[in-house]
Design a protein around this motif. Structure first.
Motif, PDB file in Angstrom:
ATOM      1  N   VAL A 158       4.974 -11.889   2.113  1.00 56.88           N
ATOM      2  CA  VAL A 158       5.239 -12.114   0.693  1.00 56.88           C
ATOM      3  C   VAL A 158       5.856 -13.498   0.496  1.00 56.88           C
ATOM      4  O   VAL A 158       6.880 -13.818   1.104  1.00 56.88           O
ATOM      5  CB  VAL A 158       6.181 -11.021   0.145  1.00 56.88           C
TER       6      VAL A 158
ATOM      7  N   LYS B  86       7.890 -16.684  -1.134  1.00 52.37           N
ATOM      8  CA  LYS B  86       9.186 -16.789  -1.807  1.00 52.37           C
ATOM      9  C   LYS B  86       9.031 -16.808  -3.323  1.00 52.37           C
ATOM     10  O   LYS B  86       9.879 -16.280  -4.038  1.00 52.37           O
ATOM     11  CB  LYS B  86       9.925 -18.044  -1.331  1.00 52.37           C
TER      12      LYS B  86
ATOM     13  N   LEU C  82       8.869 -13.306  -4.541  1.00 52.32           N
ATOM     14  CA  LEU C  82      10.195 -12.700  -4.468  1.00 52.32           C
ATOM     15  C   LEU C  82      11.095 -13.194  -5.598  1.00 52.32           C
ATOM     16  O   LEU C  82      11.841 -12.407  -6.196  1.00 52.32           O
ATOM     17  CB  LEU C  82      10.834 -13.001  -3.113  1.00 52.32           C
ATOM     18  N   SER C  83      11.031 -14.474  -5.905  1.00 53.23           N
ATOM     19  CA  SER C  83      11.829 -15.034  -7.000  1.00 53.23           C
ATOM     20  C   SER C  83      11.439 -14.424  -8.341  1.00 53.23           C
ATOM     21  O   SER C  83      12.308 -14.056  -9.138  1.00 53.23           O
ATOM     22  CB  SER C  83      11.672 -16.550  -7.063  1.00 53.23           C
TER      23      SER C  83
ATOM     24  N   ALA D 178      10.048 -11.537  -8.814  1.00 56.26           N
ATOM     25  CA  ALA D 178      10.458 -10.138  -8.781  1.00 56.26           C
ATOM     26  C   ALA D 178      11.961 -10.004  -9.024  1.00 56.26           C
ATOM     27  O   ALA D 178      12.395  -9.063  -9.691  1.00 56.26           O
ATOM     28  CB  ALA D 178      10.062  -9.511  -7.451  1.00 56.26           C
ATOM     29  N   ASP D 179      12.749 -10.943  -8.510  1.00 51.95           N
ATOM     30  CA  ASP D 179      14.194 -10.919  -8.737  1.00 51.95           C
ATOM     31  C   ASP D 179      14.523 -11.204 -10.200  1.00 51.95           C
ATOM     32  O   ASP D 179      15.347 -10.513 -10.806  1.00 51.95           O
ATOM     33  CB  ASP D 179      14.901 -11.934  -7.840  1.00 51.95           C
TER      34      ASP D 179
ATOM     35  N   ARG E 110      12.018  -6.190  -8.089  1.00 52.93           N
ATOM     36  CA  ARG E 110      11.926  -6.289  -6.636  1.00 52.93           C
ATOM     37  C   ARG E 110      12.053  -4.933  -5.937  1.00 52.93           C
ATOM     38  O   ARG E 110      11.348  -4.674  -4.965  1.00 52.93           O
ATOM     39  CB  ARG E 110      12.945  -7.270  -6.084  1.00 52.93           C
TER      40      ARG E 110
ATOM     41  N   LEU F 183       8.747  -3.187  -5.181  1.00 56.47           N
ATOM     42  CA  LEU F 183       7.781  -3.792  -4.267  1.00 56.47           C
ATOM     43  C   LEU F 183       7.970  -3.274  -2.838  1.00 56.47           C
ATOM     44  O   LEU F 183       9.038  -3.467  -2.256  1.00 56.47           O
ATOM     45  CB  LEU F 183       7.896  -5.313  -4.298  1.00 56.47           C
TER      46      LEU F 183
ATOM     47  N   ILE G 186       7.774  -4.060   0.390  1.00 57.70           N
ATOM     48  CA  ILE G 186       7.651  -5.233   1.250  1.00 57.70           C
ATOM     49  C   ILE G 186       7.892  -4.834   2.698  1.00 57.70           C
ATOM     50  O   ILE G 186       8.881  -4.179   3.018  1.00 57.70           O
ATOM     51  CB  ILE G 186       8.624  -6.329   0.813  1.00 57.70           C
TER      52      ILE G 186
END
Length: 97
Positions: A76, A78, A81-82, A84-85, A90, A93, A95
């Motif tokens: 995944v 970054k 991830l950003s 999703a945050d 997040r 997900l 992961i």
């Protein structure tokens, strides 16, 4: 900008850009129709994703769950991830790494 999704067994390899412009290439998304009980989305070659791509991904996770198929996200980026945050999704997900 292009998006390629290649299937190798139970792994879908994403290459390119997953955004509002490229998603239409895979609408409707049929690669999960005959999927086994577990599928991996490999994002190792994904260059970019936007919020539309994240929304699409969440939709695929929901559809898979309805069918009894689990999806695991691998490699995944970054940027995903950003996003999703920032959108507080997040925890939704699955992961693997």
């Amino acid at each position: 900008m292009t998006l390629k999704i290649q299937q190798q067994g139970d792994v879908l390899h994403f290459t390119g850009v997953l955004n509002r412009d490229t998603l239409m290439q895979y609408s409707p998304f049929t690669l999960l129709n005959n999927a086994s009980t577990a599928v991996t989305f490999d994002f190792a070659a994904l260059e970019n994703i936007d919020t539309a791509g994240l929304a699409w991904l969440l939709h695929q996770l929901s559809k898979a769950k309805e069918k009894g198929t689990s999806i695991v996200l691998s490699n995944v980026p970054k940027q995903l991830l950003s996003l999703a945050d920032v959108t507080a999704v997040r925890p939704l997900l699955p992961i693997s790494d």
